[in-house]
Write an enzyme that holds these catalytic residues in place. Structure first.
Site, short mmCIF file in Angstrom:
data_model
loop_
_atom_site.label_atom_id
_atom_site.label_comp_id
_atom_site.label_asym_id
_atom_site.label_seq_id
_atom_site.Cartn_x
_atom_site.Cartn_y
_atom_site.Cartn_z
N SER A 75 26.81 18.74 16.59
CA SER A 75 26.79 19.31 17.94
C SER A 75 26.40 20.78 18.03
CB SER A 75 28.16 19.13 18.60
OG SER A 75 28.31 17.77 18.99
N LYS A 109 31.31 28.09 24.46
CA LYS A 109 31.29 26.68 24.83
C LYS A 109 32.58 26.38 25.59
CE LYS A 109 30.62 22.06 22.78
NZ LYS A 109 30.47 21.30 21.49
N SER A 151 26.40 18.17 21.31
CA SER A 151 27.08 18.39 22.57
C SER A 151 27.04 19.84 23.05
CB SER A 151 28.55 17.97 22.41
OG SER A 151 29.22 18.83 21.51
#
Ligand SMILES: [Mg+2]
Ligand SMILES: [Zn+2]
Lengths: 481, 491, 96
Positions: B180, B81, B156
């Site tokens: 997330s 990420k 997210s």
């Protein structure tokens, strides 16, 4: 009407540690710009703080030395404000749980004369908390350049109660505080290097009044004498304003030590709202008795206690102690020399006068001096035992300082030994008397001072190495017959 | 079938690597090929460095040839990420603010993955600064759900979930502050795990809400998640909030628990099955619960009475912390600096106005407000106290159950733009995942079915503090009895 | 708990150092108003006897020994700087 000042001081002291408060980048002064950083110092994305154990030990030591209460538990808070020298745009500090509360600083006010001890007072402290320093802005024509070497250095904020009454007291307070910090190995407190910084909150009120006047914060008092001068001039300014029927505006003023003038910092009036909240990246600090005792074991004797001890134990004059005390190394040096020779007064004089003068002239630090306490003690003994005379002693000292040789060796090598062969002395005295019957008669006739007429010739014969007291005794004995 | 290597599990790939029937080079090339083929449509990646990945693959194969393989992850490409720092790689948080930022240091998780021989593969898209539940808040592109490109992958960590679902990575790392990891895993039909707070170091993770953030794995199987977690978990002296607890050999420990034939006691919190729960999602989760019963688990109802306050408490705490955490993005030392700025103060106002997107600004404003003078007690302090109650609810429930089962998300993947205009509706999407962060618990989302429209549904299993082994064992039991994870989106 | 009229956007945006366009102000005021109204339900909870939770799993005295470690080279320190000179970060002159 006459006015009295009410002064509270906020002193920031950099702790002497190898690494920074919340990361292990090196801490230091005088290094090339931005060479003491790491991702945490620069607040790069993703970085986190980790406490420095040594900084905690040192602030606890400071607290214990100043008689503070050490909080059993304290936490870290974020003080949020934007400024280009602040990498995270928040400062990790302690808001409602400082690590130290209360405590006091013993100060000495100037005495009536240099050689008389002044009045001692105790200035109460509100709190001491730990935080981190910011970087340094270098202002140019149209730009400011930022060096983050200083950012993250452990910083102790020492806040006094508003009980200081004059610029002199403020001066004495900072002097005493600095000495304690240096004794404790907590900080070098070199104000030129920014290791000790002072802000003052000053207000005045009619003498005797108990309510406080409007306070003005005076910033950038970056030397101990600037603190005194800045506060004095602010007190004058406020008094003048009030006597002219004006009112004091609550403001922050910047003092310029060069011009002796201060001016209002308007921008500081931009509403401050620090939005303090507990830093979620750090865990609380818990100080138990064992920890406190371990630190207490490393606490030195307090400067003024030591001064009182030197005065009593060694009976040295106040002037000497006031020279020795501010430098614990020098005081240690003195105590060793005094112990070795058993003559503290004499040792004290050599150290406080001759040694300091020579060190100053040669720009040598005490630690690097070739003359060690044993040398001083040896020299004191030689004089005491009348092996050498005071004029010779000066010469021996100078040579010891230069070479670090043993005093006795120097005396031997330079033939500085005092003349003590009484046979020789008898002979010279007899000759002197025989060659000056007039003065001999005068003396015998009761004119005591006539004896001095014989001393010159005897000294000349002895090439100055005769002990004056011995000469006097011998002459009187011979003249008596 | 080399083109399918990219869809195999770490378990299977490490077996083949060990047997010498496949090389890290082949695996990595198949992942790169797949990414080049489909990412134009998925947009899971902000960037990737093909050469860097291949050189690490070569190094891995060389190690293995010398008999020096570093473990099951050696040679496996794992997506990162774009909030997790890898030295020498971009670190953008999908924000204009950090568009050109290259990190000079490794996060602890990246350092540990490298030490295990894994290949840090690409920079995966997210909602700007991990603030969002759809990945639509990325400043660069909105990632598409591999199962329906018109829908969001969740967020997210949408890029991390979509990359694994679309075969663009064997596994990936995400971060979870309020769901997330788990929510996008559910919406993309993969496994996503959020460890207990303090289990995995946050050093090198761009902070959103420091007291809630936690890094965790996305994978195809629970076993893979266990392997990745094993590599990244453990105390880190650079993170004061990481716990000093030994890290079990998760796969082995899970096998032992399974072999012990332990009868799990599972709790169903009634508060998680009320209004707002999509019927199809509800049905899939009920079916999963039934499956657990069939497996002989003791399933009973539990109560988490303060659940309804979780979202409120979360948005106070998370925004307050983020308002302070994001103050460092000021255009002074790094990041976007406005060309319009005329003076030093101006640099702040304009750079932050230009560098941050709407959702980030909204949360900074809200967080600044709740901390501002006079409001601290009313908002932040009260939220911290409610947090205590929410955590207490869970610990109460764990006196009678080993784990808790809930839907991961109230709905399957929603359409892009559907909730963009209504932040509150978006926030409420995290209703089932947020409590876990507030309580610092481990949670995992595993595939438990599909809607008629073919959208994945996720089952959330919530565990006890630092009992990740038991949590994953419970999840693995269901996984073994079903095969939802075997399906692939057709792209 | 204060009501959402209290959300003084200009003041708060100033504290946060973000300049907002009139459109943003209008939109945020409405959206954050909704959120604050929703958050207001926390007032229902009786927290009088409750301690706040700062960390889910609190420990104390997490520190490192005072050993200096190598940091960033000046080059790395300034690599991402928007403007630099003489090994320092540059901003328009800061007036106190
Ligand atoms: Mg202060
Ligand atoms: Zn301070």
């Amino acid at each position: 009407m006459n006015y009295e000042a009410v002064i509270g001081l906020e002193v920031h002291v950099q702790l002497k540690t190898r690494s920074k408060m919340f990361t292990r980048a090196a801490a230091g002064y005088g290094f090339d710009e931005n060479t003491l950083t790491d991702p945490v110092v620069l607040a790069l994305p993703g970085t986190l703080p980790v406490m420095n154990k040594e900084a905690l030990d040192k602030v606890i030591r400071a607290g214990l030395l100043l008689g503070c209460e050490i909080a059993p538990v304290c936490k870290w808070d974020r003080k949020n404000y934007f400024y280009p020298d602040s990498p995270k745009n928040y400062q990790i500090s302690q808001y409602d749980q400082p690590i130290c509360r209360r405590g006091e600083v013993e100060i000495e006010l100037p005495g009536p004369a240099r050689n008389i001890m002044g009045e001692h007072k105790r200035v109460a402290l509100t709190r001491i908390h730990l935080e981190e320093d910011v970087g340094k802005l270098n202002h140019g024509e149209s730009e400011s350049l930022i060096d983050f070497n200083r950012a993250g250095t452990p910083l102790m904020e020492i806040v006094s109660e508003p009980v200081i009454r004059s610029a002199e007291e403020a001066f004495a307070y900072l002097t005493a505080l600095k000495t304690v910090m240096v004794y404790g190995g907590i900080s070098d407190c070199d104000m030129e290097k920014g290791q000790m910084r002072c802000d003052a909150n000053i207000s005045i009120r009619p003498a005797g009044e108990t309510t406080l006047g409007t306070k003005v914060e005076l910033k950038n008092l970056n030397s101990i004498s600037f603190v005194r001068d800045g506060i004095a001039s602010e007190i004058r300014r406020q008094t003048a304003v009030i006597q002219a029927g004006g009112r004091i505006a609550q403001e922050t003023r910047d003092y310029d030590g060069q011009t002796g003038q201060s001016q209002s910092l308007r921008s500081k009036e931009m509403a401050h709202d620090y939005r303090y909240f507990p830093d979620p990246d750090l865990m609380p600090v818990q100080v138990d008795e064992d920890w406190k005792n371990a630190v207490r074991a490393t606490c030195p004797e307090m400067p003024f206690d030591r001064q009182r001890r030197l005065l009593q134990e060694y009976g040295v004059p106040y002037t000497i102690t006031s020279v020795l005390i501010p430098d614990s190394g020098l005081a240690d040096y003195f105590e060793e020399a005094a112990r070795l020779c058993g003559k503290p007064q004499a040792a004290g004089n050599w150290i406080a006068n001759d040694l300091l003068r020579e060190l100053g002239a040669a720009k040598v630090a005490l630690a690097d001096a070739r003359v060690r306490p044993a040398h001083i003690a040896g020299l004191v003994k030689l004089v005491e035992d009348r092996v050498i005379l005071s004029n010779a002693a000066k010469e021996v000292f100078a040579e010891m300082f230069r070479t670090g040789e043993e005093p006795s060796a120097i005396v031997a090598a330079r033939g500085l030994k005092a003349e003590t062969d009484t046979g020789e002395l008898e002979k010279w005295c007899a000759e002197a008397i025989a060659s000056n019957p007039k003065s001999a008669a005068d003396f015998r006739g009761g004119k005591d001072s006539a004896i001095n007429a014989f001393k010159g010739p005897v000294m000349r014969a002895a090439k100055g190495k005769a002990d004056p007291r011995l000469v006097d005794e011998t002459l009187r004995r011979l003249l008596a017959t | 079938m080399a083109d399918d290597l990219n869809f195999l599990s770490i378990g299977e790939l490490s077996r083949r690597l060990g047997a010498g029937t496949v090389s890290s080079g082949e695996i990595t090339r198949s992942v790169i090929a797949r990414t080049k083929a489909v990412d134009g449509r998925i947009r899971a990646f902000n960037s990737f460095n093909e050469e860097d990945a291949l050189s690490h693959a070569r190094a891995s194969d060389a190690r293995r040839a010398k008999g020096g393989a570093l473990g099951p992850l050696d040679g496996i490409p794992i997506g990162m990420k774009d909030v997790i720092s890898v030295a020498g790689q971009p670190l953008t948080a999908s924000s204009r603010m950090l568009e050109n930022f290259v990190s000079p240091y490794d996060s602890t998780t990246a350092r540990r993955l490298k030490a295990a021989g894994a290949i840090c593969w690409g920079r995966l898209n997210l909602d700007e600064f991990a603030m969002g539940s759809s990945t639509e808040n990325s400043a660069f592109a909105s990632t598409s759900n591999p199962w329906d490109l018109s829908r969001v992958p969740g967020g997210s960590s949408g890029g991390s979930a979509a990359a694994v679902a679309a075969g663009e990575a064997i596994a990936s790392l995400g971060s979870d502050t309020g769901g997330s990891i788990r929510q996008p895993a559910a919406l993309c039909g993969v496994v996503g795990m959020k460890p207990s707070y303090g289990r995995v170091s946050r050093y090198g993770l761009i902070a959103f809400a420091s007291s809630l953030d936690q890094i965790g794995p996305f994978s195809r199987t629970v076993g893979d998640a266990a392997m990745v977690l094993g590599a990244i978990a453990g105390h880190d002296p650079r993170d004061s909030t990481s716990v000093r607890l030994d890290v079990p050999d998760y796969p082995r420990a899970m096998a032992e628990v399974a072999a012990s034939g332990r009868k799990w006691r599972l709790g169903i919190p009634k508060e998680y099955f009320g209004e707002g729960l999509d019927p199809e999602v509800g049905a899939a989760v009920e079916a999963a619960i039934a499956e657990y019963r069939r497996l002989g688990c003791d399933v009973r109802e539990v109560s988490l009475p303060h659940t309804r306050y979780a979202v409120g408490a979360y948005y106070i705490i998370a925004t307050a912390e983020c308002s302070s955490n994001l103050a460092r993005y000021d255009g002074v030392r790094y990041g976007h600096r406005s060309k319009e700025a005329t003076d030093a103060l101006d640099i702040y106002f304009k750079s932050r106005a230009e560098g941050f997107g709407a959702e980030v600004k909204r949360r900074i404003i809200l967080g600044t407000y709740v901390l501002s003078s006079g409001y601290y007690d009313a908002y932040y302090l009260r939220a911290q106290k409610v947090r205590t109650l929410i955590r207490r609810d869970f610990l109460e429930a764990y006196r009678e159950v080993d784990a808790i089962l809930t839907p991961t998300s109230p709905t399957p993947a929603f359409r892009k733009g559907e909730k963009a205009a209504d932040p509150l509706a978006m926030y409420l999407n995290d209703i089932y995942t947020i409590g876990v962060n507030l309580a610092g618990l481990p949670g995992i989302s595993i595939p438990c079915g599909f809607t008629k429209a073919g959208l994945p549904v996720g089952l959330q299993v919530i565990g006890q503090p630092f009992r990740e082994t038991e949590l994953m064992a419970v999840a693995a039991a269901y996984e073994a009895a079903t095969d939802w994870g075997a399906r692939r989106p057709n792209l | 708990m204060p009501h959402n009229e209290d959300l003084k956007l200009d003041h708060v945006a100033n504290l946060a150092r973000i300049s907002l366009t009139p459109e943003e102000k209008e939109r945020f005021a409405a959206q954050l108003g909704d959120v604050l109204a929703y958050i207001a339900q926390l007032n229902e909870v009786d927290v009088s006897q409750v301690e706040p939770t700062a960390h889910a799993f609190p420990v104390v005295n997490v520190w490192a020994e005072d050993r200096a470690e190598a940091g960033l080279s000046v080059e790395d320190a300034l690599r991402n700087a928007p403007e630099k000179r003489d090994n320092m970060f540059v901003v328009p002159k800061v007036v106190e």
